[in-house]
Each structure stands twice: as structure tokens, then as C-alpha cells.
Scaffold this active site. Structure first.
Site, PDB file in Angstrom:
ATOM      1  N   ARG A 232       0.854  -1.191   0.000  1.00 57.41           N
ATOM      2  CA  ARG A 232       0.000   0.000   0.000  1.00 57.41           C
ATOM      3  C   ARG A 232       0.888   1.240   0.000  1.00 57.41           C
ATOM      4  O   ARG A 232       1.905   1.287   0.706  1.00 57.41           O
ATOM      5  CB  ARG A 232      -0.929   0.027   1.222  1.00 57.41           C
ATOM      6  N   GLU A 261      -3.526   7.859  -5.832  1.00 55.34           N
ATOM      7  CA  GLU A 261      -3.685   7.172  -7.116  1.00 55.34           C
ATOM      8  C   GLU A 261      -4.957   7.615  -7.820  1.00 55.34           C
ATOM      9  O   GLU A 261      -6.020   7.650  -7.192  1.00 55.34           O
ATOM     10  CB  GLU A 261      -3.719   5.648  -6.897  1.00 55.34           C
ATOM     11  N   HIS A 280      -0.669   0.123 -10.069  1.00 55.17           N
ATOM     12  CA  HIS A 280      -1.417  -0.688  -9.097  1.00 55.17           C
ATOM     13  C   HIS A 280      -2.138  -1.847  -9.804  1.00 55.17           C
ATOM     14  O   HIS A 280      -3.326  -2.079  -9.591  1.00 55.17           O
ATOM     15  CB  HIS A 280      -2.430   0.176  -8.334  1.00 55.17           C
TER      16      HIS A 280
END
Length: 326
Positions: A232, A261, A280
Site C-alpha cells: 500500500r 492514485e 497498481h
């Protein structure tokens, strides 16, 4: 007919699983808070991905009995509030672990063998690059893992058997886990940074864990070492990683996650040549997307048919599904 809200689309197989069991599907209008508030009031379940569910959203979910995570991490859900309201939260605990572990190994190889720079040089017909910058063999190099959960265990196995790396791990719960002889225990968090040729983070975001990787840790690393984060973005102080890369404290880094993000165009990490970035998507293989969709759909069906879910994240003392059945 019970209704399932899906704010962000998933693999068709998950929607088919629900429809075949008699559920209506409502595709959400968005993943922002306003959209969630507008969509969630009259549905029975939510199949969610990366959107945030704070107390405001959960209290607006008057009829929701279960929220099923498409994937694993639930750090954006107020779990205490969900439990208080009688809402089950489930995930797909093993749905994407192998996919992320494979990506981690890919990152290690890409960093150690300068694959991004080599690709750029070859496309420019710059074959002199091969004499200017050599990569490193991985056999015998040290991989230090931060976190030894499902993903960490798979990374350790692949690195040891597939690459011949020495594997060390730090995890506060390591003494309570089954650990093969080839995984060596680290007693302290900072030991991973001192020891590793590759330091790879695989632990969740939380109030306790956030911003635990700072310039203090990068100063402990070898100049030839690499840092990886596929966990994370919140666990890392990005400005400190930038400083470490710009000043040559470490050889490079690879991130699949960022604190914000997608990143803003002026994020100073963008364009750093010694940083490998992916959007991601470590968990988003075709195979994993099918598993994540199915496992989430299964969790919804289990709760709404009165069963105990296979992969619960919380355990409400008085589940709403039981209250409404009375």
C-alpha cells in the site's frame, strides 16, 4: 429480489454467478463519495474494489447486509462501523496472492538486470549500453521481506527455489507461523533494510503501519540495494524515497502502489529513471480478476443465504441479515 451494487465493473463471471442465483445487479454511477451515497441506500449488498466506505457511506447503506471486497485489502472500509451496523465484510483472501508474488519476482529481475534501461537502449540501437551498465546475478543475493503473510510466503518460496536467493523476513507474528528452514527470521524492522539486496514490503496499511518507511530506513540500505513496495502506498513516505533515489542512497526502487492514485502530473516521482512504476496492477492478471470476482460474489451469496462467509474480515455480533430475517 435482492440487489447487489457494483460501483466499479468486475469480470463477467462474477456478475453471472450472482444473476444465476437470483440477484439483481446495479452498476454504480461512480466510486466517489457522492455517487456511493446516491447508489447505496436501497441495496442489499455491495461488491467493491478500491473505493472508500467511511461512516457517512455506511450509515446511508440502510439495507446492506454484506460488503464483499474484490481482492484482499479492506483498509478503506471503516470496519468498526460496519460491525456496529451489523454488516459483514468479506474478501477474497487467496484470490490474488500468487499474482502479486509473481509481479514481485518480475520486479526483482527487472531491477537487477536493468531491463527498462536495456530496452530503451536497444530500441535506440545503443548497444554500447551493455558495456556501460552491467546487471547483477540474483543467485545468492539477499531478499528481505517486510511482512510474511500469504504474499510474503509465496515470494519467499519463488525467490528461494526459483532464483536461489537467501530469504529473510520480518513480521511481528512470525513466531506464530509455520516457517520453512530457508526463511530466516529478522528480529527488528530495520534489520531488513540493513541486510537486504532487495527489500520488499508486503504488509497492510493501518494507522500503526502508515508512514513507517522513511529516510531513516533508506539510510540503512546498501547503495547497491533496491526497495520494492507492492503493498500500500500509505506505508511509505514518498518524499523520502525520492530523496534516497536522487542522492544515490540506493540503486533503485519499484512501486506498484502510490499514496495518491492516480498520481498528479506534478508528482516528482514521475520520470525518475531509477524508479520502476506500475499502475497498481500487480493483482490484475486475467486469472486473478476472475478469482476476485467469483470470491466476492460467493461471499455475498453466502451471507444473504444465511451462511457464514468463507473469508470474513469482521464478525458483527448481531448481523443485519439475521435481524431482517426475524
Amino acid at each position: 429480489m435482492k440487489t447487489v451494487l457494483i460501483p466499479e465493473d468486475i469480470a463477467e463471471v462474477g456478475k453471472t454467478y450472482l444473476r444465476e442465483r437470483g440477484y439483481a445487479i446495479r452498476m454504480g454511477r461512480g466510486t466517489d463519495k457522492a455517487s456511493l451515497l446516491a447508489d447505496i441506500a436501497d441495496v442489499d449488498a455491495v461488491l467493491f474494489r478500491n473505493e472508500a466506505y467511511d461512516r457517512d457511506v455506511l450509515e446511508a447503506a440502510k439495507h446492506v447486509k454484506v460488503m464483499a471486497r474484490h481482492g484482499v485489502g479492506v483498509d478503506k472500509v471503516d470496519l468498526a462501523c460496519a460491525e456496529e451496523l451489523g454488516i459483514w465484510v468479506t474478501n477474497g483472501a487467496t484470490s490474488n496472492s500468487n499474482s502479486v508474488a509473481e509481479m514481485t519476482i518480475g520486479f526483482i529481475i527487472a531491477l537487477g538486470r536493468n531491463l527498462l534501461e536495456s530496452n530503451k537502449a536497444a530500441h535506440a540501437a545503443d548497444y554500447g549500453f551493455r558495456n556501460r551498465k552491467a546487471g547483477m546475478d540474483l543467485e545468492g543475493k539477499t531478499l528481505a521481506l517486510l511482512g510474511y503473510g500469504k504474499i510474503g510466503k509465496l515470494v519467499a518460496k519463488k525467490a528461494y527455489y526459483g532464483l536461489g536467493m537467501q530469504v529473510y523476513a520480518y513480521d511481528p507474528l512470525l513466531d506464530q507461523m509455520d516457517k520453512p528452514d530457508y526463511v530466516h527470521k529478522l528480529d527488528h524492522f530495520d534489520d531488513a533494510f540493513r541486510l537486504g539486496d532487495y527489500v520488499s514490503a508486503h504488509y497492510p496499511a493501518s494507522e500503526q503501519n502508515n508512514k513507517t518507511i522513511t529516510i531513516d530506513q533508506f539510510r540503512l540500505m546498501k547503495q547497491s540495494a533496491y526497495f520494492l513496495n507492492l503493498a500500500r502506498g500509505e506505508i511509505l513516505v514518498e518524499a523520502d524515497l525520492l530523496e534516497a533515489l536522487q542522492h544515490g542512497m540506493i540503486a533503485g526502487a519499484a512501486l506498484d502502489v502510490l499514496d495518491d492514485e492516480p498520481p498528479k502530473a506534478d508528482n516528482p516521482l514521475l520520470g525518475i529513471e531509477t524508479l520502476l512504476l506500475t499502475p497498481h496492477n500487480a493483482a490484475l492478471t486475467r486469472d486473478a480478476k476472475i478469482r476476485m470476482a467469483l470470491f466476492a460474489a460467493q461471499g455475498i451469496d453466502e451471507v444473504l443465504t444465511g451462511k457464514t462467509p468463507s473469508w470474513p474480515v469482521n464478525k458483527p455480533p448481531v448481523p443485519r441479515v439475521h435481524m431482517e430475517a426475524q
